[in-house]
Scaffold this motif. Structure first.
Motif, short mmCIF file in Angstrom:
data_model
loop_
_atom_site.label_atom_id
_atom_site.label_comp_id
_atom_site.label_asym_id
_atom_site.label_seq_id
_atom_site.Cartn_x
_atom_site.Cartn_y
_atom_site.Cartn_z
N THR A 21 0.83 -1.19 0.00
CA THR A 21 0.00 0.00 0.00
C THR A 21 0.86 1.24 0.00
OG1 THR A 21 -0.12 -0.03 2.41
CG2 THR A 21 -1.91 -1.09 1.23
N GLU A 22 0.32 2.32 -0.49
CA GLU A 22 1.04 3.59 -0.56
C GLU A 22 1.20 4.16 0.84
OE1 GLU A 22 0.46 7.97 -2.64
OE2 GLU A 22 -0.97 6.39 -3.02
N LEU A 23 2.35 4.74 1.11
CA LEU A 23 2.61 5.37 2.40
C LEU A 23 2.58 6.88 2.22
CD1 LEU A 23 3.53 5.18 5.37
CD2 LEU A 23 5.87 5.22 4.51
N THR A 24 1.72 7.54 2.97
CA THR A 24 1.64 9.00 2.92
C THR A 24 1.82 9.56 4.31
OG1 THR A 24 -0.74 9.00 3.20
CG2 THR A 24 0.08 8.97 0.94
#
Length: 68
Positions: A64-67
Motif C-alpha cells: 500500500t502507498e505510504l503518505t
C-alpha cells in the motif's frame, strides 16, 4: 514567536521518541516475472520512444502507498 516554537519542538521530540520505541513493519510484496515484455509505441502514445514496464530482476515494494 518563542512561546509557539517551544511546544512544537517538544511535540516533535516526543513523537520521535515514540516512533523510535515502536517497531515499524512494512507490508512488502515480491514483484516477479523478470524479463516481462516492455510496452510498445502504440501502448504509450505520449512517449512512443520510451519503453516502460520491463524489469530484468525481481524486486520488492510496499503493498500500500505510504503518505504522511
Amino acid at each position: 514567536m518563542l512561546r509557539v516554537a517551544i511546544p512544537i519542538v517538544i511535540a516533535i521530540h516526543l513523537t520521535a521518541v515514540a516512533l523510535a520505541q515502536s517497531p515499524v513493519t512494512l507490508d512488502l510484496v515480491t514483484v516477479g516475472a523478470p524479463g516481462n515484455r516492455a510496452t510498445n509505441a502504440l501502448e504509450t502514445p505520449s512517449y512512443p520512444d520510451t519503453p516502460r514496464g520491463s524489469v530484468p530482476y525481481e524486486f520488492r515494494m510496499m503493498r500500500t502507498e505510504l503518505t504522511v
